[in-house]
Motif scaffolding. Structure first.
Motif, PDB file in Angstrom:
ATOM      1  N   LEU A 119       0.954  -1.333   0.033  1.00 33.57           N
ATOM      2  CA  LEU A 119       0.073   0.175  -0.019  1.00 33.57           C
ATOM      3  C   LEU A 119       0.855   1.476  -0.129  1.00 33.57           C
ATOM      4  O   LEU A 119       0.481   2.334  -0.619  1.00 33.57           O
ATOM      5  CB  LEU A 119      -0.795  -0.132   1.235  1.00 33.57           C
ATOM      6  CG  LEU A 119      -2.003  -0.912   1.292  1.00 33.57           C
ATOM      7  CD1 LEU A 119      -2.875  -1.029   2.403  1.00 33.57           C
ATOM      8  CD2 LEU A 119      -3.099  -0.518   0.267  1.00 33.57           C
ATOM      9  N   ILE A 120       1.865   1.066   0.647  1.00 33.74           N
ATOM     10  CA  ILE A 120       2.810   2.567   0.880  1.00 33.74           C
ATOM     11  C   ILE A 120       3.527   2.640  -0.548  1.00 33.74           C
ATOM     12  O   ILE A 120       3.631   3.658  -1.085  1.00 33.74           O
ATOM     13  CB  ILE A 120       3.727   2.393   1.916  1.00 33.74           C
ATOM     14  CG1 ILE A 120       3.178   2.532   3.342  1.00 33.74           C
ATOM     15  CG2 ILE A 120       4.947   3.568   1.874  1.00 33.74           C
ATOM     16  CD1 ILE A 120       4.018   1.814   4.455  1.00 33.74           C
ATOM     17  N   ASN A 121       3.904   1.585  -1.303  1.00 31.48           N
ATOM     18  CA  ASN A 121       4.333   1.874  -2.402  1.00 31.48           C
ATOM     19  C   ASN A 121       3.653   2.235  -3.548  1.00 31.48           C
ATOM     20  O   ASN A 121       4.113   2.887  -4.426  1.00 31.48           O
ATOM     21  CB  ASN A 121       5.136   0.562  -2.793  1.00 31.48           C
ATOM     22  CG  ASN A 121       6.336   0.428  -2.324  1.00 31.48           C
ATOM     23  OD1 ASN A 121       7.343   1.062  -1.847  1.00 31.48           O
ATOM     24  ND2 ASN A 121       6.795  -1.029  -1.905  1.00 31.48           N
ATOM     25  N   LYS A 122       2.335   1.651  -3.423  1.00 27.73           N
ATOM     26  CA  LYS A 122       1.430   2.050  -4.328  1.00 27.73           C
ATOM     27  C   LYS A 122       0.736   3.603  -3.965  1.00 27.73           C
ATOM     28  O   LYS A 122       0.309   4.146  -5.068  1.00 27.73           O
ATOM     29  CB  LYS A 122       0.136   1.180  -4.260  1.00 27.73           C
ATOM     30  CG  LYS A 122      -0.963   1.466  -5.567  1.00 27.73           C
ATOM     31  CD  LYS A 122      -1.928   0.384  -5.816  1.00 27.73           C
ATOM     32  CE  LYS A 122      -2.917   0.800  -6.930  1.00 27.73           C
ATOM     33  NZ  LYS A 122      -3.766  -0.311  -7.375  1.00 27.73           N
ATOM     34  N   TYR A 123       0.631   3.852  -2.627  1.00 27.29           N
ATOM     35  CA  TYR A 123      -0.034   5.263  -2.547  1.00 27.29           C
ATOM     36  C   TYR A 123       0.775   6.098  -1.598  1.00 27.29           C
ATOM     37  O   TYR A 123       0.484   6.324  -0.478  1.00 27.29           O
ATOM     38  CB  TYR A 123      -1.427   4.882  -1.716  1.00 27.29           C
ATOM     39  CG  TYR A 123      -2.307   4.259  -2.586  1.00 27.29           C
ATOM     40  CD1 TYR A 123      -3.093   4.734  -3.631  1.00 27.29           C
ATOM     41  CD2 TYR A 123      -2.438   2.827  -2.245  1.00 27.29           C
ATOM     42  CE1 TYR A 123      -4.049   3.944  -4.254  1.00 27.29           C
ATOM     43  CE2 TYR A 123      -3.615   2.164  -2.961  1.00 27.29           C
ATOM     44  CZ  TYR A 123      -4.197   2.823  -3.922  1.00 27.29           C
ATOM     45  OH  TYR A 123      -5.197   1.889  -4.785  1.00 27.29           O
TER      46      TYR A 123
END
Length: 222
Positions: A119-123
């Motif tokens: 999630l951190i990498n995508k957002y």
């Protein structure tokens, strides 16, 4: 944070999907969108877990739609991403609880780490928020929804603590509804009023969730 005009993605299970409400417009996601003027996109799918299964269940579609896989299907743009899950990992998942050191999704801890990093990498510019599981029936049994063809793992409280510890590690905001929802189905009156089946809120229960989640999201600085 003003929620009006914000795009909020909700990743979850049947509680996010709205199971138990009289109409999908009464689930907490819909209530937040209607009341706050936010664009709320519901990625709730009943029965799904944060982690993959080790042994395929009798519902391959549900297995495929675990939270980690489902991140790939979500909108690429969001102001806020809300993740509300874990009760099904306790209830009928077959991965062990694991430890905080795990980083592979073959334990619940490892699955949480995998999900957070994904999630951190995508957002990277979005606010990512997690919600703990609610209290539920059978929560003190290490066998979740009932006798499983799996070894005893842990009661629900240990899954809640895993969510608390992993989100703290990544410094992600956490809405601790296990501690603060005001819904404990072990109390017959509370069960009758807010969670008749001991797991899914009714309209009154979803209204409580919507208010508590809205208050928390509005308290965020950006």
């Amino acid at each position: 944070m003003i929620l009006n005009g914000k795009k909020i993605l909700f990743l979850g299970d049947s509680i996010t999907e709205g199971y138990g409400s009289s109409d999908k417009s009464k689930c907490y996601v819909s209530l937040i969108g209607e009341r706050e003027g936010a664009e709320c996109i519901n990625y709730g799918i009943g029965g799904t877990r944060i982690t993959p299964q080790i042994d395929p269940s009798d519902n391959p579609e549900r297995d495929k739609n675990n939270f980690i896989n489902r991140v790939d299907t979500m909108d690429d743009n969001a102001d806020i991403v809300v993740v509300f899950g874990g009760t099904n990992d306790f209830g009928h998942g077959d991965v062990p609880l694991g430890t905080m050191c795990d980083r592979r999704p073959i334990t619940f801890y490892g699955g949480l780490h995998t999900l957070c990093v994904k999630l951190i990498n995508k957002y990277p510019s979005s606010q990512i928020v997690f919600i703990t599981p609610l209290h539920r029936f059978n929560e003190d049994s290490p066998y979740g929804d009932g006798p499983h063809a799996k070894p005893a793992t842990a009661p629900l409280y240990d899954y809640v603590n895993a969510v608390r510890k992993v989100t703290e590690y990544y410094s992600l905001p956490l809405i601790d509804l296990y501690a603060t929802s005001g819904i404990q189905p072990a109390i017959p009156k509370m069960k009758e009023m807010y969670m008749p089946d001991g797991l899914h809120p009714n309209d009154a229960g979803y209204d409580i969730l919507a208010k508590k989640i809205t208050t928390f999201l509005k308290s965020l600085s950006h």
